[in-house]
Motif scaffolding. Structure first.
Motif: not given
Lengths: 210, 355
Positions: B66-72
Motif C-alpha cells: 500500500t502506498d502512502r496515499e492508500g492505493h493497493r
C-alpha cells in the motif's frame, strides 16, 4: 540413469518387492545396506535412501527424478509433483478423531478449536476449508494422547486399523483422505526423461496390478 | 549499544555475484541478440501496478503493498499482464503489429523451507496482433534459438493446447477445481474418482483419465483420436498438427507434445509450451498464445509470447565466455591510466587495481 528417492523403513521394504517384480531389483537388499545410494541390478536406476518426510523435497528440487512417497507425506509437504501411479500399499486413512462425545457439527465457530497433529499443514487446511477457526499443535508422535489429556479437542492423524484410537477411547469423527504409497515424479523429469519415466510407470503399474 | 545490521536477505530473494553473475549477463545478452534479431524492441515496464492488473492471477503468490496515499498495489508477478496493459495504450492510438521484448524481476510468493525462490529474473517477449499458426511456430523457433544462443544442449520443448483440455473437460468438468488439480498432477486414479463423483459420462472419463499419458512425439495425435474427441478438442489438435508441420518445414526437430497440460491461473487460449532440461528441476521458461488477454480493455488482440527464467538457464549450462579477467594494470605504476586508456581504446579487457 533415473534417480529414485525411496523412504527408508517400511515403505522401502514394500516398494523393494514391487520394484524387483518390475525389473528394477536393487543390487543389494535395502534392509541390510548402510549405503545411502544403491544402484539397481539392471543399471537403469539409482535409489536414494532418504527419510520419508524429506522425499518430496528431493523430488521437487530435481535431485531425485521420482520417488515412492506416502500420500499422507505428499499432502503435508504440499510439494508440486506429478502423481501418475497409485502403488496401492501402505494403505491408511487421514482422519479427524476425538473423544466420542464431541460432535463436529457442534464446533464453536467463535473460538478456535484445538487440534494436535503430526500433519499441521493438512490439519490447518482441512479446518480452514470448513470455515472452522483452529489452533494447530504440531506433535512428533503419540498424537492420540493430545486428545486424551486435553491438549486438543481433536487430532488429525493417519489410521490403519483404528486399534490405537479404540484403545485410547477415541473415535474417527471425519475422513479427510484415503492414503497409500504413490509414485511421485518431478515435472521436469517427466518430460526430460520421458522414456525412462514411462517405462518405470508402465512396469510398476503391471507389478502392482498383478 | 547499536546492534549490527543483519547480513542476510529475506528467503528466496535473488543475490548473484562473481562468475555466476557474469554467466547471467552473457545469457541475457545472447537472448536480447535473438529477440533484436527477430525485430523486437525493448519495453521497460513498472515493477508494480494497481492490484487489479493481477486480479485473475493466483492470489496466494502475490505480494501486495500500500502506498502512502492508500492505493493497493501489487509487485509485478508476471510480465504479460503488465505489458498487455502498457501496449494496449499504444494499440488504441494506432492498431498495428507490435514486437516488444523485456527483462526484469517478477515476484511470486512461495513458502520458505523448500528452497523456493520468490524473486525471478525473466527475459521474454510479447508479439501482438500476431494471428495464425505461423506466429505460433515462429515463437517456438525463437525459443529454440534462445537455447542454442547460450549453448544449452538437451533442452526439451513441451507443447500443449489450452483448448484441448477444456474441450476434454466439457461443460460439467470445466468449473471443477479439484479435477483441474488432478489433471495438473497427472493422477489418473484421482481423475477417475472425481469424474464419477461429478457424474461425468464414461466416454469423457476414459478420455480424461488417459490425458496424463498423452505425452510424447507426434504419435500422441493418433493416440488421442483413438479415444474419440469432442469437436473443439479436434480443432485444438489440428492447430498442434499445423505447428508440427511448420516446424518440420523450417528444419526444426519435433518438440514433445503434452495434451494433458493444464495451467490454472494462466491466460493461454491456444498453443502453450514449456522448456525443460534434465539438469534443472523446474521449467527454464515457457509461453504460448493468449488471444483473450486484451478483452478486458475492450480490444481484440491475438497475441503470442514467452519468457525465460535466467537463473534456471544459468543452471542448464556451464558455458561462460564472459569469465575472463583481462589484462592486469597496477594502479601504483607510473603511466597506469595512459596504459588503461590505450588498452580500452584498442577494445581490450583490463583489470586496474592493486597488485
Amino acid at each position: 540413469m533415473l534417480r529414485i528417492a525411496l523412504p527408508t523403513g517400511r515403505v522401502a521394504l514394500q516398494a523393494e518387492g514391487f520394484l524387483t517384480k518390475a525389473g528394477y531389483a536393487p543390487s543389494e537388499p535395502l534392509s541390510q545396506t548402510r549405503k545411502l545410494t544403491v544402484r539397481s541390478q539392471c543399471g537403469r536406476v539409482e535409489y536414494l535412501l532418504v527419510k520419508p518426510v524429506d522425499a518430496p523435497l528431493y523430488i521437487e528440487q530435481g535431485v531425485a527424478d521420482c520417488g515412492v512417497v506416502g500420500k499422507d507425506v505428499l499432502m503435508e509437504a504440499g510439494a508440486d509433483l506429478l502423481e501418475p501411479l497409485d502403488l496401492g500399499f501402505s494403505r491408511c486413512r487421514m482422519v479427524v478423531a476425538g473423544r466420542p462425545e464431541l460432535e463436529r457439527r457442534m464446533d464453536n465457530l467463535l473460538s478456535p478449536v484445538r487440534v494436535a497433529s503430526k500433519f499441521p499443514r493438512v490439519a490447518q487446511h482441512h479446518f480452514a476449508k470448513k470455515g472452522v477457526p483452529c489452533t494447530v499443535f504440531k506433535l512428533s508422535g503419540s498424537v492420540e494422547i493430545g486428545a486424551v489429556l486435553g491438549l486438543s479437542h481433536y487430532i488429525v492423524d493417519i489410521v490403519e486399523t483404528g486399534t490405537t484410537l479404540r484403545e485410547n477411547g477415541l473415535v474417527v469423527l471425519e475422513e479427510i483422505a484415503d492414503c497409500s504409497a504413490r509414485l511421485a515424479v518431478n515435472r521436469a523429469a517427466w518430460y526430460a526423461r520421458l522414456e525412462e519415466v514411462r517405462a518405470l510407470v508402465e512396469q510398476l503399474s503391471t507389478a502392482v496390478g498383478d | 549499544m547499536p546492534t549490527r545490521p543483519s547480513l542476510s536477505f529475506p528467503a528466496g530473494t535473488e543475490l548473484v555475484f562473481g562468475p555466476q553473475a557474469s554467466r547471467r549477463q552473457y545469457i541475457s545478452d545472447r537472448l536480447s541478440d535473438v529477440t533484436r534479431g527477430w525485430g523486437f524492441s525493448e519495453i521497460i515496464l513498472p515493477a508494480f501496478d494497481a492490484a487489479e492488473t493481477f486480479g485473475d492471477a493466483d492470489e496466494t503468490e502475490l505480494y501486495h503493498l500500500t502506498d502512502r496515499e492508500g492505493h493497493r498495489l501489487t509487485l509485478r508477478a508476471d510480465f504479460t499482464r503488465i505489458a498487455a496493459k502498457a501496449l494496449a495504450l499504444e494499440l488504441r492510438r494506432e492498431p498495428q503489429q507490435l514486437r516488444a521484448s523485456y527483462e526484469g524481476r517478477v515476484y511470486r510468493f512461495a513458502p520458505s523451507g523448500h528452497g523456493n525462490r520468490v524473486e525471478h529474473t525473466q527475459r521474454g517477449l510479447e508479439w501482438l496482433n500476431a494471428q495464425g499458426v505461423t506466429y505460433d511456430a515462429a515463437t517456438l523457433l525463437m525459443a529454440r534459438e534462445c537455447m542454442q544462443s547460450v549453448g544449452i544442449e538437451g533442452a526439451v520443448t513441451v507443447v500443449g493446447h489450452a483448448g484441448f483440455v477444456n474441450a476434454a473437460l466439457g461443460p460439467m468438468g470445466a468449473g471443477e477445481r479439484r479435477l483441474h488439480e488432478a489433471l495438473d498432477h497427472k493422477n489418473p486414479t484421482r481423475i477417475a474418482e472425481l469424474c464419477s463423483r461429478i457424474g461425468i459420462d464414461s466416454a469423457r472419463t476414459r478420455l480424461l483419465a488417459e490425458l496424463p499419458l498423452l505425452t510424447g512425439g507426434r504419435d500422441v495425435f493418433a493416440r488421442a483420436r483413438a479415444l474419440g474427441l469432442p469437436p473443439e478438442a479436434e480443432t485444438a489438435l489440428g492447430v498442434l498438427e499445423s505447428i508440427d508441420g511448420l516446424l518440420a518445414q523450417a528444419g526444426a526437430g519435433a518438440p514433445l507434445y503434452d495434451l494433458g497440460e493444464v495451467r490454472r491461473f494462466d491466460y493461454y487460449s491456444g498453443f502453450m509450451f514449456k522448456v525443460y532440461h534434465p539438469l534443472v528441476g523446474e521449467a527454464l521458461g515457457g509461453g504460448g498464445r493468449y488471444d483473450r488477454l486484451f478483452d478486458r480493455f475492450g480490444m481484440d488482440v491475438p497475441a503470442v509470447g514467452f519468457g525465460f527464467n535466467l537463473a534456471r538457464l544459468a543452471e542448464a549450462t556451464d558455458h561462460n565466455p564472459y569469465a575472463g579477467n583481462g589484462e592486469h594494470i597496477a594502479a601504483a605504476d607510473a603511466g597506469a591510466l595512459q596504459r588503461a586508456v590505450a588498452a580500452r581504446a584498442a577494445g581490450r579487457q583490463i583489470r586496474l587495481g592493486d597488485a
